[in-house]
Design a protein around this motif. Structure first.
Motif, PDB file in Angstrom:
ATOM      1  N   TYR A 196       0.562  -1.301   0.553  1.00  0.00           N
ATOM      2  CA  TYR A 196       0.004  -0.121   0.055  1.00  0.00           C
ATOM      3  C   TYR A 196       1.042   1.367  -0.066  1.00  0.00           C
ATOM      4  CZ  TYR A 196      -3.600  -2.888   0.733  1.00  0.00           C
ATOM      5  OH  TYR A 196      -4.591  -4.330   1.571  1.00  0.00           O
ATOM      6  N   ARG A 199      -0.127   3.274  -2.583  1.00  0.00           N
ATOM      7  CA  ARG A 199      -1.286   4.324  -2.680  1.00  0.00           C
ATOM      8  C   ARG A 199      -1.373   5.074  -1.639  1.00  0.00           C
ATOM      9  NH1 ARG A 199      -5.456  -0.422  -2.192  1.00  0.00           N
ATOM     10  NH2 ARG A 199      -6.573   1.222  -1.839  1.00  0.00           N
ATOM     11  N   ALA A 242     -15.835   9.572  -5.471  1.00  0.00           N
ATOM     12  CA  ALA A 242     -16.302   8.197  -4.402  1.00  0.00           C
ATOM     13  C   ALA A 242     -17.087   7.355  -5.082  1.00  0.00           C
ATOM     14  CB  ALA A 242     -16.704   8.967  -3.812  1.00  0.00           C
ATOM     15  N   LEU A 246     -14.660   4.574  -5.641  1.00  0.00           N
ATOM     16  CA  LEU A 246     -15.316   3.737  -4.553  1.00  0.00           C
ATOM     17  C   LEU A 246     -16.465   2.744  -4.697  1.00  0.00           C
ATOM     18  CD1 LEU A 246     -13.447   5.608  -1.942  1.00  0.00           C
ATOM     19  CD2 LEU A 246     -12.540   3.897  -2.801  1.00  0.00           C
ATOM     20  N   GLU A 248     -19.116   4.666  -3.707  1.00  0.00           N
ATOM     21  CA  GLU A 248     -19.562   4.664  -2.890  1.00  0.00           C
ATOM     22  C   GLU A 248     -20.835   5.860  -3.042  1.00  0.00           C
ATOM     23  OE1 GLU A 248     -17.398   5.637   1.134  1.00  0.00           O
ATOM     24  OE2 GLU A 248     -16.307   4.275   1.354  1.00  0.00           O
ATOM     25  N   ARG A 312      -9.441   7.715   2.472  1.00  0.00           N
ATOM     26  CA  ARG A 312     -11.257   6.765   2.362  1.00  0.00           C
ATOM     27  C   ARG A 312     -10.618   4.914   1.870  1.00  0.00           C
ATOM     28  NH1 ARG A 312     -15.490   6.111   5.377  1.00  0.00           N
ATOM     29  NH2 ARG A 312     -17.442   5.342   4.175  1.00  0.00           N
ATOM     30  N   SER A 313      -9.787   4.825   0.906  1.00  0.00           N
ATOM     31  CA  SER A 313      -9.597   3.668   0.541  1.00  0.00           C
ATOM     32  C   SER A 313      -8.330   2.629   1.185  1.00  0.00           C
ATOM     33  CB  SER A 313      -9.253   3.674  -0.909  1.00  0.00           C
ATOM     34  OG  SER A 313      -7.714   4.625  -1.006  1.00  0.00           O
TER      35      SER A 313
END
Length: 453
Positions: A196, A199, A242, A246, A248, A312-313
């Motif tokens: 990660y 990112r 988002a 994502l 969302e 958020r991810s």
């Protein structure tokens, strides 16, 4: 009872007993049985009859060796390829989980047996959820207050102490490097967990680019217009990104409330009567400087929306302290580059009040970052950004206290709309709903009634 069945290239003879099934395959040329092949199936009372496999043994054998189970496991573990889940640990815990299933079923039956137990469990769940939501929203409102103070302090530092916005950003990033203590104390990797790190680096770069664009725009437009444009673009783009990145989605009520807040921000950005009715020719240099400043503010909103969606991810992998350290060291690299690109001069604080103002600015920035980043672990990025719209009316009130300037009518109406939209948003999230609790109770009882636990 005997039966003969042709399957593929083999011939199978099966004898079915009320308690057992035994079979023998003869793999030879299809449709050409060999003479003399004889299969004996033990009968009740014969030797070896009790050694024949039962239905239960045969079923467990299929369950352990079936291709479906192997395929399920092969699909399950790659999902946690970059996580911290240990397969051996999970395998060792499976018998405990299986054994605990009976206890959970017994607990479910006990809860089902008394409606009072279900009510008590739902009440405890609801109290824990409401408590966590209250802490989250208190942190968000505190972050909005810190953002409002940050705007006023930046403006005062620029007007009274001649401190450039980008220089303030650089000092703030350097002081925030002290946040390295948090991940070191917790034993976390400074650059994020393995798998990660790229990112996390992208998150830090986008966040720092947003701050650089936002602070650089204050050189070309007024702080109020730059901040309002930045917040409006961040809220609108975070909702869009988002959904695209994502998946969302916002609820209907949340979307309407956020749209009302964006309309209020738009009213704040309306030009004054003197600016709209000016008959004097506009200087091209002034026009393009203003256009460049507005563009930087909108670009800052785009970068900030990407940063919010990015964290958020990463919410389950990267802690708030690690995120703050990432933003700090990337800011230390990008802020000097922005200073050199825009050729903004260096101006050090020369008095104790100036240094006190800089330290207060750093404290407000850290508080605002912590409140927003913690809220991203529980709330939609657009809701987090929309709640920070309170910084606009807060900065207006603080500016009136420090530098008295009468606001225009559209500014007052827009700020009132922002306050009402955020207040309504908080009320919807925190106030209890009778219909919601009743529906939650019905769903819980339906789970208890289900044979699948």
């Amino acid at each position: 009872m005997e039966s003969t069945h042709l399957l593929g290239g083999s011939k199978k003879r099966v004898k079915i007993h009320p308690h057992t099934v035994t079979a023998k395959y003869a793999t030879h040329t299809p449709y050409a049985p060999q003479p003399g092949v004889h299969t004996h199936f033990p009968q009740p009372g014969d030797d070896g009859y009790d050694d024949a496999p039962s239905f239960e043994d045969f079923g467990s054998f299929l369950e352990e060796t079936s291709d479906r189970k192997q395929l399920t496991e092969s699909r399950k573990w790659p999902l946690t390829l970059f996580g911290s889940k240990d397969k051996d640990k999970d395998t060792s815990n499976r018998p405990q989980a299986a054994g605990g299933g009976e206890g959970s079923q017994g607990g479910a039956k006990a809860a089902k047996g008394s409606g009072k137990g279900v009510g008590e469990q739902l009440a405890s769940f609801g109290e824990a959820s409401v408590s966590a939501s209250r802490l989250t929203w208190v942190g968000l409102l505190g972050a909005a207050l810190a953002h409002g103070c940050l705007i006023v302090l930046t403006r005062v530092a620029s007007e009274r102490f001649s401190l450039g916005p980008l220089f303030l950003l650089l000092v703030r990033s350097i002081v925030q490097l002290l946040s390295v203590i948090v991940p070191l104390h917790r034993g976390e990797n400074l650059f994020g967990p393995e798998g990660y790190r790229l990112r996390l680096l992208c998150y830090g770069v986008t966040y720092s680019l947003s701050l650089c664009c936002a602070y650089a725009s204050l050189t070309f437009v007024s702080p109020g217009n730059g901040t309002t444009t930045w917040r409006l673009a961040t809220t609108a783009l975070s909702a869009t990104l988002a959904f695209l990145l994502l998946e969302e989605r916002l609820g209907l009520a949340d979307g309407i409330t956020i749209a009302a807040g964006l309309c209020g921000l738009g009213l704040v950005l309306l030009p004054t009567v003197d600016e709209s009715n000016s008959d004097s020719p506009t200087d091209p240099v002034v026009f393009w400087r203003g256009a460049f400043g507005w563009s930087l503010s909108a670009l800052a909103g785009l970068w900030m929306a990407l940063a919010l969606v990015g964290y958020r991810s990463l919410k389950e992998r990267v802690g708030v302290g690690t995120a703050l350290f990432t933003v700090s060291w990337t800011g230390c690299l990008l802020a000097p580059a922005s200073l050199a690109l825009l050729q903004e001069g260096w101006s050090w604080p020369m008095s104790a009040p100036a240094w006190g103002l800089v330290l207060g600015l750093v404290a407000c920035s850290v508080a605002a970052f912590l409140g927003m980043t913690h809220a991203l672990t529980r709330l939609h990025p657009a809701l987090v950004s929309a709640s920070q719209s309170l910084e606009v009316p807060i900065s207006m009130l603080l500016h009136l206290a420090v530098l008295p300037v009468a606001p225009t009518a559209p500014e007052v109406v827009g700020n009132v709309m922002v306050v009402l939209s955020v207040g309504w948003l908080v009320a919807m999230k925190l106030l209890p709903s009778r219909g919601g609790s009743r529906r939650q109770r019905e769903e819980y009882e339906e789970i208890l009634d289900s044979p699948i636990k």
